[in-house]
Scaffold this active site. Structure first.
Site, PDB file in Angstrom:
ATOM      1  N   TYR A  60      -2.934  36.837  29.960  1.00  0.00           N
ATOM      2  CA  TYR A  60      -4.109  35.531  29.769  1.00  0.00           C
ATOM      3  C   TYR A  60      -3.579  35.143  30.068  1.00  0.00           C
ATOM      4  O   TYR A  60      -2.672  34.449  29.067  1.00  0.00           O
ATOM      5  CB  TYR A  60      -4.919  35.943  29.036  1.00  0.00           C
TER       6      TYR A  60
ATOM      7  N   LYS B 179      -9.817  40.926  -6.186  1.00  0.00           N
ATOM      8  CA  LYS B 179     -10.347  40.596  -5.165  1.00  0.00           C
ATOM      9  C   LYS B 179      -9.836  41.104  -4.589  1.00  0.00           C
ATOM     10  O   LYS B 179      -8.797  41.009  -3.668  1.00  0.00           O
ATOM     11  CB  LYS B 179     -10.598  39.493  -5.609  1.00  0.00           C
TER      12      LYS B 179
HETATM   13  C1  LIG Z   1      -7.237  34.508  -7.201  1.00  0.00           C
HETATM   14  C2  LIG Z   1      -7.443  34.250  -7.959  1.00  0.00           C
HETATM   15  C3  LIG Z   1      -5.533  34.157  -9.401  1.00  0.00           C
HETATM   16  C4  LIG Z   1      -4.687  35.359  -9.096  1.00  0.00           C
HETATM   17  O1  LIG Z   1      -3.656  34.317  -8.434  1.00  0.00           O
HETATM   18  P1  LIG Z   1      -2.302  34.604  -7.559  1.00  0.00           P
HETATM   19  O2  LIG Z   1      -1.875  33.151  -7.272  1.00  0.00           O
HETATM   20  O3  LIG Z   1      -3.051  35.664  -6.293  1.00  0.00           O
HETATM   21  O4  LIG Z   1      -1.614  34.841  -8.720  1.00  0.00           O
HETATM   22  C5  LIG Z   1      -6.435  34.386 -10.863  1.00  0.00           C
HETATM   23  N1  LIG Z   1      -7.121  33.680 -11.138  1.00  0.00           N
HETATM   24  C6  LIG Z   1      -8.281  33.385 -10.490  1.00  0.00           C
HETATM   25  C7  LIG Z   1      -9.401  32.338 -10.826  1.00  0.00           C
HETATM   26  C8  LIG Z   1      -8.041  33.214  -9.018  1.00  0.00           C
HETATM   27  O5  LIG Z   1      -9.185  32.819  -8.540  1.00  0.00           O
END
Ligand SMILES: *Cc1c(COP(=O)(O)O)cnc(C)c1O
Length: 379
Positions: free
Chosen positions: A266, A38
């Protein structure tokens, strides 16, 4: 390829492959790994990451929503593609056409999926999300029986899996995680639910690294694939050695000498306390190098650390290279990653964790920020 930007995010695909190999070793051959890709693979680029992992044997991928899943299918990725955020009723036809697996947590999308499946002559397996104490997506455990009963009335869909998520698997106090794991087990063992034999999964990277009893029939690592750890515990590095996949680099565009008492950037938030040599860098908050890093960050030039001085601008910031000899315009600057001195006699590294500390954030956010705002190059 012509180089049209000073800033580049380098993605080392060999490190990604090696991290996957280590994860596979940790969980064993029997437990499939759902690679979490993702957010454009945590800033590493959805398609190159998915292709690399697919070639390494991954056959299950997790994305947030249908658009990303469709992109994977169009790129020729086979196997299972999970939509962790589910789907809206309007997405049903696309989800079925592209053989995506929605995670389901509400009746409306399930009913829409079922109706569309019947129309298209398909049967769609869904994974049901249960909230065992995450306080986020998912059906409350006490509502599961009704939900499965509803599903059994719907032709076109069937339960293929059940999943939950840990809120604190990275915490040094493991009591809550163990209790939640136990709760998940009890749900799986509940004879009143039609879930025997379903794929059950709950483990994120933290659980994968620390708690082998959370593996069930699949694990879902994200951050570990990219070579970072969910928590800064040295013990985790021993349990599962990983290598960072992403580095972030820029180039010096001007070197100049300024006198003592000279205001930098700045607001003149930094005034030199000695004659100073400044390296001007073409990177700023528009590139994900957040303004919050002002007064905190360091960068690597010629294998040495140089403090960033003055307010970080939209596209510029300044590093103090007074104590580093020989810096010139065009020199490579490492904002995140490792750098060796030109003579090979020194080497230094700035990790995503260190930057996250300066940002009051976590390495996940650093990877997304840098990776998704800059040109990526694959090594
Ligand atoms: C993003 C996610 C993961 C992975 O989590 P990590 O801490 O990056 O390993 C697993 N399960 C769900 C539902 C997630 O949203």
């Amino acid at each position: 390829m012509t180089i049209a930007s000073y800033n580049v995010v380098e993605i080392k695909l060999s490190a990604l492959r090696e991290n996957y190999r280590r994860i596979r070793e940790r969980v064993g051959q029997q437990v499939p790994v759902m690679a979490m890709v993702k957010a454009d693979a945590y800033g590493h680029g959805l398609l190159p990451v998915a292709r690399t992992l697919y070639d390494a044997g991954v056959r299950t991928f997790g994305v947030a929503e249908a658009e990303e899943g469709i992109a994977l299918r169009l790129a020729g990725i086979e196997g299972a593609i999970f939509l962790l955020l589910g789907m809206t009723p309007e997405m049903a036809a696309e989800v079925i056409r592209h053989r995506l697996t929605p995670v389901i947590f509400d009746h409306e999308s399930l009913a829409a999926l079922a109706a569309e499946a019947v129309k298209m002559g398909a049967r769609v397996g869904v994974h049901v999300k249960v909230d065992i104490g995450m306080g986020r997506l998912g059906i409350m455990p006490e509502d599961l029986a009704d939900f499965f009963a509803d599903m059994s009335e719907l032709p076109g869909v069937f339960p293929a899996g059940i999943l939950a998520h840990f809120p604190m698997a990275d915490d040094s106090d493991t009591a809550l995680t163990m209790a939640q794991c136990q709760r998940f087990k009890e749900i799986l063992a509940d004879d009143d639910l039609p879930i025997s034999g379903l794929t059950a999964h709950i483990a994120n990277s933290a659980a994968l690294i620390r708690h082998s009893r959370t593996f069930f029939s699949m694990v879902r690592p994200g951050i570990a694939l990219y070579g970072c750890y969910p928590a800064p515990d040295p013990e985790d590095r021993r349990r599962l050695p990983l290598a960072p996949v992403m580095s972030f680099k820029t180039r010096v565009i001007q070197v100049k000498e300024i006198p003592v008492g000279f205001g930098v950037s700045y607001g003149h938030k930094y005034i030199t306390d000695r004659p100073t040599r400044l390296a001007v860098l073409p990177v700023g908050y528009a590139d994900g190098y957040l303004r919050k890093l002002t007064g905190r960050a360091e960068v690597l030039i010629r294998g040495q650390r140089a403090p960033v001085r003055g307010t970080i601008c939209m596209n510029l910031c300044m590093a103090d290279v007074t104590s580093i000899a020989g810096v010139r315009a065009g020199d490579e600057v490492v904002l995140m990653g490792r750098q060796d001195a030109p003579d090979g006699k020194a080497s230094a590294e700035i990790s995503a964790d260190e930057i996250a500390g300066w940002m009051d954030s976590i390495n996940y956010e650093v990877l997304c920020l840098f990776g998704n705002r800059n040109r990526r190059v694959y090594l």
